[in-house]
Design an enzyme around this catalytic site. Structure first.
Site, mmCIF file in Angstrom:
data_model
loop_
_atom_site.group_PDB
_atom_site.id
_atom_site.type_symbol
_atom_site.label_atom_id
_atom_site.label_comp_id
_atom_site.label_asym_id
_atom_site.label_seq_id
_atom_site.Cartn_x
_atom_site.Cartn_y
_atom_site.Cartn_z
ATOM 1 N N HIS A 162 44.746 30.920 47.264
ATOM 2 C CA HIS A 162 45.520 31.500 46.169
ATOM 3 C C HIS A 162 46.686 32.284 46.737
ATOM 4 C CE1 HIS A 162 46.335 33.251 42.234
ATOM 5 N NE2 HIS A 162 46.579 34.367 42.881
ATOM 6 N N ASP A 185 40.060 38.053 30.890
ATOM 7 C CA ASP A 185 41.221 38.359 31.734
ATOM 8 C C ASP A 185 42.518 38.047 30.983
ATOM 9 O OD1 ASP A 185 42.744 38.868 34.220
ATOM 10 O OD2 ASP A 185 43.156 36.727 34.031
ATOM 11 N N ARG A 203 47.709 44.626 29.308
ATOM 12 C CA ARG A 203 48.248 45.428 30.419
ATOM 13 C C ARG A 203 49.762 45.267 30.504
ATOM 14 N NH1 ARG A 203 45.434 42.723 35.006
ATOM 15 N NH2 ARG A 203 46.835 43.934 36.290
ATOM 16 N N SER A 209 41.401 40.643 38.289
ATOM 17 C CA SER A 209 41.997 39.567 37.485
ATOM 18 C C SER A 209 42.118 38.283 38.326
ATOM 19 C CB SER A 209 43.372 40.044 36.998
ATOM 20 O OG SER A 209 44.156 38.990 36.551
ATOM 21 N N LYS A 243 39.433 34.600 38.303
ATOM 22 C CA LYS A 243 39.875 33.212 38.089
ATOM 23 C C LYS A 243 39.433 32.300 39.235
ATOM 24 C CE LYS A 243 43.809 35.035 36.914
ATOM 25 N NZ LYS A 243 44.895 35.706 36.256
HETATM 26 N N1 URA Z 1 48.250 37.880 38.648
HETATM 27 C C1 URA Z 1 47.086 37.846 37.977
HETATM 28 O O1 URA Z 1 46.487 36.785 37.834
HETATM 29 N N2 URA Z 1 46.594 38.996 37.485
HETATM 30 C C2 URA Z 1 47.203 40.176 37.616
HETATM 31 O O2 URA Z 1 46.704 41.176 37.157
HETATM 32 C C3 URA Z 1 48.434 40.201 38.298
HETATM 33 C C4 URA Z 1 48.934 39.028 38.803
#
Ligand code: URA
Length: 433
Positions: free
Chosen positions: A82, A161, A168, A183, A187
């Site tokens: 990632h 999320d 947010r 977050s 994923k």
């Molecule tokens: N990318 C994400 O997936 N989540 C965040 O909180 C910030 C960047």
């Protein structure tokens, strides 16, 4: 349990329990807890931080808020990579076939992009015919057969999320290390990864502009991964200028192909080899990082990585002839040069500005619903540390419109030219284990 008591607890710097975190995430996902209470909690987390255990529990609660991808039918250690995102980051397109050529199963779930240039899926769709519309059964079959497949993100992965991130975004609580780390990691874990290699970018074009912040984020994510039983490591890499030379979907595919040929920009190659060695090592396809790296160099040199790319494209209905003939990729009508106003050495290239310029040409989406032009983009002819003469080309715009003066000015403004000696920036700052 009352939400107001939990907000108060966090506001006062106390640790939330596993049950309390589950209660919050479940209630929020179902719509029982309103946005305003979650906003207050997010702000309390922003100021009070979270403990190691809270971070892991929050991540897991978000993983369990929706679907989880079951990759148990895929043989081998599934290592996901990632990147926290940057301009010109086409790493996945080169890296996936590269590590797959060494038997590392790459079952990649990717997304589309917003802003800058497209996401990995947009880039792959620059290949005529290429499709990510495959079902789960086909997906696992392809990974087992070819060691590589890419599918679009499913609708119901980590819904908590999605909701929390949107909230947010409008309550000034994006920039909180525990919230970002949970977050991202939620994923990755929901997508079925056994092990995770993170590329945390730092610099002007990155989400985290300062090295210290990037390091904190990397450490937080590695810690969450380990606490949840996933081998996880991170590197911190430079995003003070775009990665490689190409920005734009088809242009980036072309550059990824060049890299797999052993050509192309040095920074892209180095990043792919660094991340790739970690992936191969975590997948137990090499006994050391050094061995992993030399195996990767070998599959570039003998053409096996390129063959994996061709098979991957063909298996997902794409035209693999673009690998040997990249000129068959979509191309723009006009090439417009951005020339230097002075002689000297390139000292900065503000990556964000280059990303925005590429988006204005049509390479990225201004809003979720915009369509993108796969052919357009920018090729940087000069990077930091390169010398340039007045009138020489700094960058070439690939445009489908002759009217690109605003973009020319933006690219020019992204460059600074100095009369001093300028060193090339460090590419890999640190590894975090
Ligand atoms: N990318 C994400 O997936 N989540 C965040 O909180 C910030 C960047």
């Amino acid at each position: 349990m009352r939400m107001v008591d939990l907000i108060e607890k966090k506001r006062d710097g106390l640790e939330l329990t596993k049950e309390e975190i589950r209660f919050i995430i479940k209630g929020y996902t179902k719509g029982d807890i309103p946005d305003y209470q979650i906003s207050a909690l997010a702000m309390a987390i922003f100021f009070q931080d979270m403990t190691t255990s809270e971070r892991a529990e929050l991540t897991m609660a978000m993983v369990e808020s929706g679907d989880q991808i079951d990759l148990s039918a895929v043989q081998g250690v599934k290592v996901d990579k990632h990147s926290t995102g940057g301009v010109g980051d086409k790493t996945t397109i080169a890296l996936a076939p590269l590590v797959a050529a060494l038997g590392v199963p790459v079952a990649k779930m990717s997304g589309r992009g917003l802003g800058h240039t497209g996401g990995t899926i947009d880039k792959l769709e620059a290949i005529p015919g290429f499709s990510v519309e495959i079902d789960t059964k086909q997906f696992t079959e392809l990974v087992n057969k070819n060691k590589l497949a890419v599918v679009g993100q499913t609708g119901n992965l980590t819904p908590a999320d999605k909701k929390l991130y949107a909230l947010r975004d409008v309550t000034a609580t994006v920039n909180s290390i525990p919230l970002i780390a949970s977050s991202i990691m939620s994923k990755k874990i929901a997508s079925g990864a056994d092990a995770i290699v993170l590329d945390v970018k730092t610099g002007s074009g990155a989400f985290m502009k300062e090295l210290d912040q990037s390091k904190q984020l990397a450490e937080a994510m590695v810690e969450i991964g380990k606490n949840l039983g996933r081998e996880t490591m991170a590197i911190i890499s430079d995003m003070n200028q775009p990665l490689g030379r190409a920005i734009g979907n088809a242009l980036e595919v072309k550059e990824a192909i060049q890299m797999l040929r052993g050509e192309g920009p040095e920074d892209l190659k180095e990043l792919c080899l660094t991340l790739g060695s970690q992936m191969v090592f975590l997948a137990k396809q090499a006994i050391s990082i050094e061995e992993a790296r030399s195996k990767l160099e070998a599959v570039i040199a003998n053409g096996e990585a390129l063959e994996v790319l061709k098979t991957f494209i063909t298996s997902q209905n794409g035209d693999a002839s673009i690998v040997d003939n990249p000129d068959r990729l979509p191309s723009a009508k006009y090439l417009i040069e951005v020339t230097a106003n002075e002689t000297g050495t390139v000292s900065t290239i503000v990556a964000d500005k280059i990303g925005t310029a590429a988006m204005l040409l049509g390479a990225g989406r201004a809003t979720k619903d915009s369509t993108i032009d796969l052919a357009v983009g920018i090729v940087l002819n000069k990077k930091i540390g390169d010398s340039v003469k007045k009138g020489e080309s700094l960058a070439t715009l690939h445009s489908n419109s002759q009217e690109a003066q605003q973009v020319v000015e933006m690219v020019l403004a992204a460059y600074s030219i100095s009369d001093q000696v300028v060193m090339k920036p460090t590419l890999i700052y640190e590894e975090i284990h």
